[in-house]
Design an enzyme around this catalytic site. Structure first.
Site, PDB file in Angstrom:
ATOM      1  N   ASN A   8       0.869  -1.179   0.000  1.00 54.29           N
ATOM      2  CA  ASN A   8       0.000   0.000   0.000  1.00 54.29           C
ATOM      3  C   ASN A   8       0.905   1.228   0.000  1.00 54.29           C
ATOM      4  OD1 ASN A   8      -1.790   2.046   0.496  1.00 54.29           O
ATOM      5  ND2 ASN A   8      -2.428   1.325   2.524  1.00 54.29           N
ATOM      6  N   TRP A   9       1.011   1.863  -1.149  1.00 51.77           N
ATOM      7  CA  TRP A   9       1.943   2.989  -1.290  1.00 51.77           C
ATOM      8  C   TRP A   9       1.352   4.300  -0.761  1.00 51.77           C
ATOM      9  CZ3 TRP A   9       4.096   2.094  -6.987  1.00 51.77           C
ATOM     10  CH2 TRP A   9       4.825   0.895  -6.989  1.00 51.77           C
ATOM     11  N   LYS A  10       0.088   4.265  -0.381  1.00 58.05           N
ATOM     12  CA  LYS A  10      -0.587   5.442   0.197  1.00 58.05           C
ATOM     13  C   LYS A  10      -0.357   6.694  -0.664  1.00 58.05           C
ATOM     14  CE  LYS A  10      -0.295   3.282   4.659  1.00 58.05           C
ATOM     15  NZ  LYS A  10      -0.365   3.403   6.088  1.00 58.05           N
ATOM     16  N   HIS A  91      -9.749   0.550   4.391  1.00 58.40           N
ATOM     17  CA  HIS A  91      -8.517   0.770   5.163  1.00 58.40           C
ATOM     18  C   HIS A  91      -8.846   1.671   6.358  1.00 58.40           C
ATOM     19  CE1 HIS A  91      -4.513   2.118   6.265  1.00 58.40           C
ATOM     20  NE2 HIS A  91      -4.046   1.070   5.607  1.00 58.40           N
ATOM     21  N   GLU A  93      -7.379   4.086   7.602  1.00 60.43           N
ATOM     22  CA  GLU A  93      -7.191   5.522   7.355  1.00 60.43           C
ATOM     23  C   GLU A  93      -8.400   6.105   6.635  1.00 60.43           C
ATOM     24  OE1 GLU A  93      -3.282   5.296   5.577  1.00 60.43           O
ATOM     25  OE2 GLU A  93      -2.473   4.677   7.521  1.00 60.43           O
ATOM     26  N   GLU A 161      -5.752  -5.684   9.912  1.00 57.08           N
ATOM     27  CA  GLU A 161      -4.794  -4.622  10.207  1.00 57.08           C
ATOM     28  C   GLU A 161      -5.184  -3.922  11.508  1.00 57.08           C
ATOM     29  OE1 GLU A 161      -2.581  -3.259   6.459  1.00 57.08           O
ATOM     30  OE2 GLU A 161      -4.316  -1.984   6.730  1.00 57.08           O
ATOM     31  N   GLY A 167       1.999   1.627  10.894  1.00 52.80           N
ATOM     32  CA  GLY A 167       2.986   2.696  10.869  1.00 52.80           C
ATOM     33  C   GLY A 167       3.632   2.988  12.212  1.00 52.80           C
ATOM     34  N   SER A 206       2.943  -2.799  10.329  1.00 50.09           N
ATOM     35  CA  SER A 206       4.373  -2.829  10.679  1.00 50.09           C
ATOM     36  C   SER A 206       5.054  -4.146  10.305  1.00 50.09           C
ATOM     37  CB  SER A 206       4.566  -2.510  12.160  1.00 50.09           C
ATOM     38  OG  SER A 206       4.130  -1.192  12.433  1.00 50.09           O
ATOM     39  N   GLY A 227       2.684  -1.415   4.357  1.00 53.23           N
ATOM     40  CA  GLY A 227       2.713   0.015   4.069  1.00 53.23           C
ATOM     41  C   GLY A 227       4.132   0.491   3.875  1.00 53.23           C
ATOM     42  N   GLY A 228       4.724   1.035   4.940  1.00 50.40           N
ATOM     43  CA  GLY A 228       6.034   1.671   4.861  1.00 50.40           C
ATOM     44  C   GLY A 228       7.101   0.847   4.150  1.00 50.40           C
TER      45      GLY A 228
HETATM   46  C1  PEP Z   1      -1.016  -0.147   6.017  1.00 49.26           C
HETATM   47  O1  PEP Z   1      -1.237   1.041   6.146  1.00 49.26           O
HETATM   48  O2  PEP Z   1      -1.784  -0.853   5.342  1.00 49.26           O
HETATM   49  C2  PEP Z   1       0.147  -0.711   6.696  1.00 49.26           C
HETATM   50  C3  PEP Z   1       0.138  -1.979   6.954  1.00 49.26           C
HETATM   51  O3  PEP Z   1       1.174   0.158   7.037  1.00 49.26           O
HETATM   52  P1  PEP Z   1       2.585  -0.202   7.731  1.00 49.26           P
HETATM   53  O4  PEP Z   1       3.103  -1.462   7.103  1.00 49.26           O
HETATM   54  O5  PEP Z   1       3.449   0.981   7.457  1.00 49.26           O
HETATM   55  O6  PEP Z   1       2.290  -0.400   9.182  1.00 49.26           O
END
Ligand code: PEP
Length: 245
Positions: A8-10, A91, A93, A161, A167, A206, A227-228
């Site tokens: 997920n490149w957001k 998601h 967010e 999640e 994050g 994470s 994500g990150g």
């Molecule tokens: C996400 O936002 O879907 C996610 C899993 O982020 P991260 O891996 O950065 O926690």
């Protein structure tokens, strides 16, 4: 079932950076499906950059309506038209920042299925809900409220999640992840029958190269939503390589 590692490149990166990122992962990892989810304006160029590879492309949201007066929104058919095949829905967010309810996520998921997109439906509890001992109840209610008929037979994917793990560098224990994934599998099989045994259940929050192998060894963890770490090709591929053979 083949595991899936989804990125997920957001709202990150220029167009050039997204295409470079796609090029950095297009070699893939044998035995593992990869999916990358850039921001809307980068969908088509990234899909073009990944043509002929085994890396799929997805959006991070879509509108529930097929078309109409929805300024700034993007329909599922428009997403499909870019060359994308998947869409992340619900998601946390979006649920937090845009007030998306289970009913709204359900409507979007129905729209995605109607347009031929594979939904990656996100569920997960807040920290307060986990501390109150309500994590499993919250996740079960989200699944019940946001998964439509046809989800399982269309290959729909669920991502667990925990909101507090996104994050933050914090993750639930492996036992906690296993418990929620077991609950989700049970709930899906109860509702949709044995076909739901092949529904992919991803863990997200994470995930890094260092903790991926332990998570992937758990029963009912069929991959990850990242994500990150998905913004660094070496890390994303290292996570995919952590899938047991
Ligand atoms: C996400 O936002 O879907 C996610 C899993 O982020 P991260 O891996 O950065 O926690």
């Amino acid at each position: 079932m083949r595991p899936l590692i989804a990125g997920n490149w957001k709202m990150h990166g220029s167009l050039r950076e997204s295409v470079r990122l796609a090029e950095g992962v297009r070699e893939g990892v044998p035995g593992v499906d990869l999916l990358v989810c850039p921001t809307f304006p980068h969908l088509h160029p990234v899909a073009v950059a990944l043509l002929g590879s085994r890396v799929a492309v997805g959006a991070q949201d879509c509108h529930a309506a097929a078309k109409g007066a929805h300024t700034g929104d993007v329909s599922a058919a428009m997403v499909r038209d870019t060359g994308a095949t998947h869409v992340i829905l619900g998601h946390s967010e979006r649920r937090q920042n845009h007030g998306e309810t289970d009913a709204a996520v359900l409507a979007k998921t129905e729209a995605a299925l109607a347009a031929g997109l594979v939904p990656v439906l996100c569920v997960g509890e807040t920290e307060a809900e986990r501390l109150a001992g309500r994590a499993e109840a919250v996740v079960s209610a989200q699944l019940e409220g946001s998964i439509p008929y046809g989800f399982v037979t269309s290959g729909g994917i669920v991502a667990y999640e925990p909101v507090w793990a996104i994050g933050t560098g914090r993750t639930p224990t492996e036992a906690e992840v296993a418990a929620i994934h077991g609950t989700m599998r049970h709930a899906l099989v109860e509702r949709f029958g044995p076909a739901a045994r092949t529904t992919r259940l991803l863990y997200g929050g994470s995930v890094k190269p260092g903790n991926a192998a332990g998570l992937f060894a758990l029963e009912d963890v069929d991959g990850a939503l990242v994500g990150g770490a998905s913004l660094v090709p070496e890390d994303f591929l290292a996570i995919a390589r952590a899938v047991p053979e």
